[in-house]
Design an enzyme around this catalytic site. Structure first.
Site, mmCIF file in Angstrom:
data_model
loop_
_atom_site.group_PDB
_atom_site.id
_atom_site.type_symbol
_atom_site.label_atom_id
_atom_site.label_comp_id
_atom_site.label_asym_id
_atom_site.label_seq_id
_atom_site.Cartn_x
_atom_site.Cartn_y
_atom_site.Cartn_z
ATOM 1 N N GLU A 35 10.718 7.697 -1.080
ATOM 2 C CA GLU A 35 10.277 7.096 0.450
ATOM 3 C C GLU A 35 11.185 5.786 0.591
ATOM 4 O O GLU A 35 11.249 4.803 -0.469
ATOM 5 C CB GLU A 35 8.722 6.584 0.195
ATOM 6 C CG GLU A 35 7.991 7.776 0.353
ATOM 7 C CD GLU A 35 6.744 7.393 0.837
ATOM 8 O OE1 GLU A 35 6.207 6.197 0.939
ATOM 9 O OE2 GLU A 35 5.497 8.242 0.614
ATOM 10 N N ASP B 253 10.143 5.956 5.542
ATOM 11 C CA ASP B 253 8.750 4.992 5.522
ATOM 12 C C ASP B 253 8.872 4.243 6.632
ATOM 13 O O ASP B 253 9.690 3.695 7.022
ATOM 14 C CB ASP B 253 8.740 4.447 4.107
ATOM 15 C CG ASP B 253 7.257 4.214 3.701
ATOM 16 O OD1 ASP B 253 6.324 4.312 4.408
ATOM 17 O OD2 ASP B 253 6.918 3.741 2.496
ATOM 18 N N GLU C 154 0.695 8.024 8.533
ATOM 19 C CA GLU C 154 -0.049 7.016 7.938
ATOM 20 C C GLU C 154 -1.243 6.425 8.197
ATOM 21 O O GLU C 154 -1.476 5.980 9.571
ATOM 22 C CB GLU C 154 1.000 5.869 7.443
ATOM 23 C CG GLU C 154 2.196 6.423 6.281
ATOM 24 C CD GLU C 154 2.848 5.310 5.653
ATOM 25 O OE1 GLU C 154 2.610 5.039 4.760
ATOM 26 O OE2 GLU C 154 3.846 4.755 6.564
ATOM 27 N N ASN D 89 8.406 5.018 -4.082
ATOM 28 C CA ASN D 89 9.040 4.108 -3.311
ATOM 29 C C ASN D 89 10.465 3.518 -3.717
ATOM 30 O O ASN D 89 10.465 3.119 -4.672
ATOM 31 C CB ASN D 89 8.145 2.803 -2.996
ATOM 32 C CG ASN D 89 7.079 3.083 -1.959
ATOM 33 O OD1 ASN D 89 7.192 3.478 -0.843
ATOM 34 N ND2 ASN D 89 5.754 3.347 -2.535
ATOM 35 N N GLU E 2 1.394 9.617 -2.834
ATOM 36 C CA GLU E 2 2.445 8.484 -3.120
ATOM 37 C C GLU E 2 2.151 7.548 -4.061
ATOM 38 O O GLU E 2 0.852 7.257 -4.478
ATOM 39 C CB GLU E 2 2.282 7.756 -1.744
ATOM 40 C CG GLU E 2 3.271 6.460 -1.869
ATOM 41 C CD GLU E 2 3.439 5.558 -0.553
ATOM 42 O OE1 GLU E 2 2.719 5.827 0.358
ATOM 43 O OE2 GLU E 2 4.286 4.698 -0.579
HETATM 44 P P1 C2E Z 1 3.773 1.468 2.197
HETATM 45 O O1 C2E Z 1 4.857 2.271 1.279
HETATM 46 O O2 C2E Z 1 3.779 1.828 3.537
HETATM 47 O O3 C2E Z 1 2.475 2.287 1.456
HETATM 48 C C1 C2E Z 1 1.466 2.539 2.317
HETATM 49 C C2 C2E Z 1 0.431 1.262 2.213
HETATM 50 O O4 C2E Z 1 -0.492 1.536 3.127
HETATM 51 C C3 C2E Z 1 -0.397 1.079 1.168
HETATM 52 O O5 C2E Z 1 -0.649 -0.330 0.757
HETATM 53 C C4 C2E Z 1 -1.604 1.699 1.167
HETATM 54 O O6 C2E Z 1 -2.851 1.326 0.324
HETATM 55 C C5 C2E Z 1 -1.924 1.432 2.635
HETATM 56 N N1 C2E Z 1 -2.864 2.252 3.141
HETATM 57 C C6 C2E Z 1 -2.823 3.748 2.898
HETATM 58 N N2 C2E Z 1 -3.916 4.178 3.761
HETATM 59 C C7 C2E Z 1 -4.421 3.277 4.592
HETATM 60 C C8 C2E Z 1 -5.040 3.032 5.613
HETATM 61 O O7 C2E Z 1 -5.868 4.199 5.884
HETATM 62 N N3 C2E Z 1 -5.593 2.076 6.218
HETATM 63 C C9 C2E Z 1 -4.947 0.871 5.768
HETATM 64 N N4 C2E Z 1 -5.148 -0.318 6.422
HETATM 65 N N5 C2E Z 1 -4.076 0.994 4.895
HETATM 66 C C10 C2E Z 1 -3.606 2.073 4.177
HETATM 67 P P2 C2E Z 1 -0.378 -0.896 -0.627
HETATM 68 O O8 C2E Z 1 -0.597 -0.002 -1.748
HETATM 69 O O9 C2E Z 1 -0.890 -2.365 -0.637
HETATM 70 O O10 C2E Z 1 1.295 -1.038 -0.519
HETATM 71 C C11 C2E Z 1 1.799 -1.964 0.318
HETATM 72 C C12 C2E Z 1 3.289 -1.736 0.574
HETATM 73 O O11 C2E Z 1 3.989 -2.418 -0.981
HETATM 74 C C13 C2E Z 1 3.947 -0.396 0.614
HETATM 75 O O12 C2E Z 1 3.524 -0.219 1.780
HETATM 76 C C14 C2E Z 1 5.007 -0.507 -0.080
HETATM 77 O O13 C2E Z 1 6.066 -0.938 0.866
HETATM 78 C C15 C2E Z 1 5.028 -1.579 -0.908
HETATM 79 N N6 C2E Z 1 5.035 -0.908 -2.339
HETATM 80 C C16 C2E Z 1 4.049 -0.384 -3.146
HETATM 81 N N7 C2E Z 1 4.062 -0.045 -4.243
HETATM 82 C C17 C2E Z 1 5.662 0.071 -4.446
HETATM 83 C C18 C2E Z 1 6.482 0.355 -5.363
HETATM 84 O O14 C2E Z 1 6.329 0.866 -6.405
HETATM 85 N N8 C2E Z 1 7.937 -0.022 -4.936
HETATM 86 C C19 C2E Z 1 8.245 -0.487 -3.959
HETATM 87 N N9 C2E Z 1 9.624 -0.966 -3.971
HETATM 88 N N10 C2E Z 1 7.278 -0.835 -2.946
HETATM 89 C C20 C2E Z 1 6.058 -0.831 -3.180
HETATM 90 CA CA CA Z 2 5.700 4.057 1.011
HETATM 91 CA CA CA Z 3 4.639 3.180 5.146
#
Ligand code: C2E
Ligand code: CA
Ligand code: CA
Length: 406
Positions: A288, A318, A375, A256, A197
């Site tokens: 996603e 997602d 996830e 995403n 991802e």
């Molecule tokens: P998401 O799409 O649900 O992405 C997964 C989030 O869960 C990611 O946080 C990831 O680092 C985190 N994660 C993965 N495995 C684990 C785990 O085992 N435990 C825990 N506690 N967390 C885990 P991240 O990277 O901080 O991103 C947060 C959210 O921000 C994403 O949730 C998504 O909704 C948004 N996001 C991130 N990148 C993009 C992007 O390029 N475009 C858009 N529109 N939204 C984004």
């Molecule tokens: Ca995602």
């Molecule tokens: Ca997610």
């Protein structure tokens, strides 16, 4: 004339006079806004709205503490108050206006929203104090259960930071301050990586590392997430092209797609253009889309996603399980993959009820012929139990945190 209260300019002048008369006394500027007033006007007409305001004006003037300070109506349903702090007016106002609205003979439930600027000196003009109280009113998160928001230094810092972030996006896009991180999706049975991802990170030149949870929701509110997403999508395509040039086996990268992106009329062309530019196919990218996008505006979202799916993209829902789609609806969604939200693993595998819930989700996905990705897998115990339940695919810190693409 409608309510018998001051208008804003007179209010500001009176407040200045009051402050000049008692310069050291602490006081509060309060802004009241009637939630759903516009809906009342829309459904029952302007006249019904005017009658409501008139009755509310009378009610306010009749409040026991009314004589302690000043009251005004600024715009339609916006009221201003100046009150000495010792009167503790806000709570009384909140309770009193709530009672008034609850018993008002209209079938729409209205609420009193309140913003407060508490001051102990007249260092800024009254109009600006009212602006500040209004800011506290408009900020989601500061409006608590009693619907009273307080303007304070922290809120001001927060607003300034948000403002700066929004301001700095174009430069950061030009300078490459947004980075694509990748987190693998794995087959838990074999340990093999089945894809990744793409997750955005902002390495801000002055503010440092900013996680997406801070700026993505802000950009979505501001309707300016699209350029940032397009940038990350292009990074994902560039990455895929490099992998292919290096002779590596193809693996999909999931990007995403924010709910707001789905309203962009040129979305299909943008994606298609990126594939052409990097000589890729739709199989190289998965899309996603969070579950809430499906439930909030399904009439507009469904056709967009169906069309993208028909053109060959694999669509993943997602945060599945957080958006309250009815189960009957899931059967009709234009999707290929369910990504089960990580909240499902909060009590897993120790709590039997959580285990049963996951077991049901596994069966649901199987019954619908959808791939399930779990996830947030963080421990070996979780992975083991998930495998035992028949889950195959996962994403989580146990396998890898998101890492810079290289
Ligand atoms: P998401 O799409 O649900 O992405 C997964 C989030 O869960 C990611 O946080 C990831 O680092 C985190 N994660 C993965 N495995 C684990 C785990 O085992 N435990 C825990 N506690 N967390 C885990 P991240 O990277 O901080 O991103 C947060 C959210 O921000 C994403 O949730 C998504 O909704 C948004 N996001 C991130 N990148 C993009 C992007 O390029 N475009 C858009 N529109 N939204 C984004
Ligand atoms: Ca995602
Ligand atoms: Ca997610």
């Amino acid at each position: 004339m409608l309510t018998g209260l001051y208008r804003a300019p007179a209010f500001y002048r009176r407040v200045e006079q009051a402050l000049a008369a008692a310069p050291a006394a602490p006081f509060e500027i309060i802004v009241l806004d009637i939630e759903y007033y516009t809906l009342v006007c829309d459904v029952f007409g302007k006249r019904a709205g005017a009658l409501l305001l008139q009755a509310l004006g009378l009610h306010l003037i009749g409040m026991p503490d009314a004589h302690c300070g000043l009251m005004a109506r600024s715009a339609d349903d916006i009221f201003f108050f100046y009150m000495p702090a010792e009167v503790h007016f806000v709570q009384k106002l909140s309770a009193s206006v709530s009672d008034f609205l609850d018993s008002y003979p209209l079938p729409i439930r209205m609420h009193a929203l309140l913003g407060v600027y508490a001051a102990n000196s007249a260092d800024i003009p009254p109009a600006q104090m009212c602006d500040r109280a209004r800011l506290a009113l408009n900020i989601r998160g500061t409006v608590r259960e009693d619907r009273i928001g307080y303007y304070d230094h922290a809120l001001q810092e927060h607003l300034l930071r948000e403002h700066k972030l929004l301001d700095d996006i174009p430069d950061s896009l030009l300078n490459g301050d947004f980075r694509m991180y990748l987190q693998p999706k794995v087959d838990m049975l074999t340990g093999e990586v089945i894809g990744a991802e793409a997750l955005v990170r902002w390495l801000h030149p002055e503010l440092g590392f900013i996680p997406p949870d801070e700026f993505i929701p802000l950009l979505e509110r501001d309707l300016s997430v699209y350029p940032v997403d397009c940038y990350i999508w292009e990074e994902a395509c560039r990455f895929q092209a490099q992998r292919r040039a290096a002779g590596l086996a193809p693996l999909p990268v999931s990007i995403n797609v924010s709910r707001c992106d789905l309203y962009q009329p040129d979305l299909p062309q943008v994606l298609d253009g990126l594939l052409k530019k990097y000589d890729l196919t739709p199989r190289d990218l998965h899309l996603e889309v969070i579950e809430r996008a499906y439930t909030e505006d399904s009439d507009r979202i469904f056709p967009v996603l169906s069309a993208l799916r028909a053109s060959g993209f694999c669509i993943e829902i997602d945060d599945f399980g957080t958006g309250a789609s009815s189960l009957s609806m899931v059967a009709d969604l234009p999707v290929d993959v369910l990504k089960l939200d990580r909240s499902f693993l909060s009590g897993f595998p120790d709590c039997p009820r959580h285990v049963e819930t996951v077991r049901c989700m596994v069966r649901l996905a199987k019954a619908l012929g959808l791939t399930l990705i779990i996830e947030g897998v963080e421990t070996a115990a979780q992975a083991e139990k998930l495998c035992a339940l028949g889950c195959q695919y996962a994403q989580g810190y146990y396998y890898s945190r998101p890492r810079p693409a290289e």
